[in-house]
Write a protein that holds these residues in place. Structure first.
Motif, PDB file in Angstrom:
ATOM      1  N   LEU A  46       0.813  -1.211   0.000  1.00 21.28           N
ATOM      2  CA  LEU A  46       0.000   0.000   0.000  1.00 21.28           C
ATOM      3  C   LEU A  46       0.850   1.266   0.000  1.00 21.28           C
ATOM      4  O   LEU A  46       0.476   2.263  -0.624  1.00 21.28           O
ATOM      5  N   TYR A  47       1.962   1.261   0.699  1.00 23.52           N
ATOM      6  CA  TYR A  47       2.826   2.440   0.686  1.00 23.52           C
ATOM      7  C   TYR A  47       3.368   2.691  -0.715  1.00 23.52           C
ATOM      8  O   TYR A  47       3.446   3.843  -1.172  1.00 23.52           O
ATOM      9  N   GLU A  48       3.759   1.631  -1.411  1.00 24.65           N
ATOM     10  CA  GLU A  48       4.250   1.787  -2.776  1.00 24.65           C
ATOM     11  C   GLU A  48       3.151   2.309  -3.691  1.00 24.65           C
ATOM     12  O   GLU A  48       3.379   3.200  -4.509  1.00 24.65           O
ATOM     13  N   LEU A  64      -1.409   7.969   8.289  1.00 22.54           N
ATOM     14  CA  LEU A  64      -2.293   8.466   9.342  1.00 22.54           C
ATOM     15  C   LEU A  64      -3.627   7.722   9.350  1.00 22.54           C
ATOM     16  O   LEU A  64      -4.143   7.369  10.420  1.00 22.54           O
ATOM     17  N   LEU A  65      -4.174   7.477   8.175  1.00 22.27           N
ATOM     18  CA  LEU A  65      -5.455   6.770   8.110  1.00 22.27           C
ATOM     19  C   LEU A  65      -5.327   5.337   8.604  1.00 22.27           C
ATOM     20  O   LEU A  65      -6.207   4.835   9.316  1.00 22.27           O
ATOM     21  N   SER A  66      -4.230   4.677   8.246  1.00 19.99           N
ATOM     22  CA  SER A  66      -4.016   3.302   8.700  1.00 19.99           C
ATOM     23  C   SER A  66      -3.903   3.234  10.220  1.00 19.99           C
ATOM     24  O   SER A  66      -4.487   2.352  10.865  1.00 19.99           O
ATOM     25  N   MET A  67      -3.176   4.169  10.810  1.00 21.05           N
ATOM     26  CA  MET A  67      -3.026   4.186  12.269  1.00 21.05           C
ATOM     27  C   MET A  67      -4.353   4.503  12.940  1.00 21.05           C
ATOM     28  O   MET A  67      -4.671   3.960  14.005  1.00 21.05           O
ATOM     29  N   GLN A  68      -5.143   5.385  12.325  1.00 16.67           N
ATOM     30  CA  GLN A  68      -6.440   5.710  12.903  1.00 16.67           C
ATOM     31  C   GLN A  68      -7.366   4.497  12.886  1.00 16.67           C
ATOM     32  O   GLN A  68      -8.090   4.232  13.849  1.00 16.67           O
ATOM     33  N   ARG A  69      -7.344   3.731  11.810  1.00 18.79           N
ATOM     34  CA  ARG A  69      -8.228   2.575  11.707  1.00 18.79           C
ATOM     35  C   ARG A  69      -7.820   1.455  12.670  1.00 18.79           C
ATOM     36  O   ARG A  69      -8.649   0.620  13.025  1.00 18.79           O
ATOM     37  N   SER A 230     -11.792   1.403   1.296  1.00 19.71           N
ATOM     38  CA  SER A 230     -10.680   0.560   1.729  1.00 19.71           C
ATOM     39  C   SER A 230      -9.375   1.345   1.676  1.00 19.71           C
ATOM     40  O   SER A 230      -9.269   2.383   1.011  1.00 19.71           O
ATOM     41  N   LEU A 231      -8.362   0.845   2.382  1.00 17.76           N
ATOM     42  CA  LEU A 231      -7.056   1.496   2.342  1.00 17.76           C
ATOM     43  C   LEU A 231      -6.465   1.453   0.939  1.00 17.76           C
ATOM     44  O   LEU A 231      -5.758   2.375   0.537  1.00 17.76           O
ATOM     45  N   ALA A 235      -5.160   4.649  -1.130  1.00 17.56           N
ATOM     46  CA  ALA A 235      -3.803   4.703  -1.663  1.00 17.56           C
ATOM     47  C   ALA A 235      -3.802   5.056  -3.142  1.00 17.56           C
ATOM     48  O   ALA A 235      -2.984   5.859  -3.604  1.00 17.56           O
ATOM     49  N   VAL A 236      -4.732   4.480  -3.901  1.00 16.16           N
ATOM     50  CA  VAL A 236      -4.741   4.663  -5.348  1.00 16.16           C
ATOM     51  C   VAL A 236      -5.482   5.931  -5.761  1.00 16.16           C
ATOM     52  O   VAL A 236      -5.038   6.658  -6.662  1.00 16.16           O
ATOM     53  N   ARG A 237      -6.609   6.232  -5.096  1.00 17.84           N
ATOM     54  CA  ARG A 237      -7.471   7.341  -5.546  1.00 17.84           C
ATOM     55  C   ARG A 237      -7.372   8.588  -4.678  1.00 17.84           C
ATOM     56  O   ARG A 237      -7.843   9.652  -5.080  1.00 17.84           O
TER      57      ARG A 237
END
Length: 265
Positions: A46-48, A64-69, A230-231, A235-237
C-alpha cells in the motif's frame, strides 16, 4: 474573416501543447534497463501504491489513516491528531509518532508534512525508481504538466470559438457560415481531445510519480482491491475514497495553509 485570427490562436495553443505532451511522453516511455526489478501487482504494497499514485503526501495520508483505523491515532474533524498507541510498526509510522509533541497532540498538517519529508519516503521513492515503477520527478512532472496544458488549450479553443461566433463580420450572420466556422474550429478541438484520450489510455494523466509500468500496476491493484473506503482505494485514488466525512475533513486540514486551533484556544 476576422474569425480566422481566433482560429489561428486556437491552432497555436493546441499545437504547442500537444507537441509538449508528445515530447514528454516519449521521454517517459524509454524502456527500463534489463536489470530492473520486476514487480507484480501482488507485490505492490500500500505504501508503494500510495507513492506511485500521489507521491509523498499520499504516503503520509495513508499512514495516518491506517493508524487511525487500528485505533492507534485519533484524528479529530477539527484537524488535530492525538496519539493513542506510541509504538510504530514501520518506518512511516515511527516518523509520524516522532513528529508529535510531548503531550501526544499535534495538527494533522504538521504530522503529514513530517511524514512526507521523512527519509523513509525518500528510500521508498529510490526503491521504486530502481524497479522502474517510479519516475525521477523530472519526466513525470513534465508529462503531468503537459497534459494540463492540453486541457487548457482545449478551453482556449472553446473560448476562441465562442469569440469568433460573437464577433460580427461580413458573411457570417447566416447559419451556413456559422457552421463553416464551427467545422474549422472542430479540427483543433478533435486534436486536443484525441491527445487527452490517448494520455488517459496510457495512464499519463493520473500521476506525475509513476512510470507507465507503475501506472499499469496501479490500475490492476485498483481493479482487484479498490473497494471504496478501503485502504487500497485511498492509496490509489486519494482522500476522495474516504467515506467518513469527518475523517476526510481531518486529513484534508492544512492543505490550503490553514492551521486548526485547539478547542478552547
Amino acid at each position: 474573416m476576422f474569425w480566422v485570427l481566433f482560429l489561428l490562436l486556437a491552432w497555436a495553443g493546441v499545437l504547442i501543447s500537444c507537441t509538449r505532451l508528445l515530447r514528454a511522453a516519449t521521454e517517459v516511455a524509454e524502456p527500463a534497463s534489463a536489470d530492473a526489478i520486476t514487480h507484480h501487482h501482488d507485490e505492490l504494497n500500500l505504501y508503494e501504491a500510495a507513492y506511485l499514485a500521489g507521491g509523498p503526501r499520499r504516503v503520509a495520508e495513508l499512514t495516518l489513516l491506517s493508524m487511525q483505523r487500528q485505533h492507534r491515532l485519533l484524528l479529530a474533524h477539527t484537524g488535530w491528531a492525538t496519539v493513542l498507541d506510541p509504538v510504530g510498526r514501520d518506518p512511516h509510522e515511527w516518523s509520524a509518532l516522532v513528529a508529535f509533541g510531548p503531550d501526544g497532540q499535534s495538527p494533522v498538517a504538521s504530522i503529514r508534512t513530517a511524514v512526507a519529508e521523512d527519509a523513509a519516503v525518500r528510500a521508498l521513492a529510490e526503491r521504486l525508481g530502481e524497479a522502474g515503477l517510479a519516475l525521477d520527478g523530472g519526466p513525470g512532472r513534465r508529462v503531468y504538466d503537459a497534459v494540463r496544458s492540453v486541457r487548457r488549450a482545449t478551453l482556449l479553443i472553446l473560448a476562441m470559438m465562442a469569440a469568433a461566433l460573437c464577433v460580427p463580420s461580413d458573411g457570417t450572420s447566416d447559419g451556413t457560415s456559422a457552421g463553416m466556422m464551427l467545422s474549422w474550429f472542430a479540427l483543433p478541438l478533435i486534436l486536443a481531445l484525441g491527445c487527452l484520450a490517448i494520455a488517459r489510455f496510457e495512464g499519463h494523466q493520473n500521476s506525475p510519480w509513476a512510470s507507465p509500468d507503475g501506472q499499469r500496476l496501479l490500475l490492476s491493484l485498483d481493479r482487484e482491491r479498490g473497494r471504496r473506503g478501503s485502504l487500497t482505494a485511498v492509496a490509489v485514488r486519494g482522500l476522495g475514497a474516504v467515506t467518513d466525512p469527518g475523517l476526510r475533513a481531518a486529513l484534508e486540514y492544512g492543505k490550503r495553509g490553514t492551521v486548526p486551533r485547539q478547542r478552547g484556544d
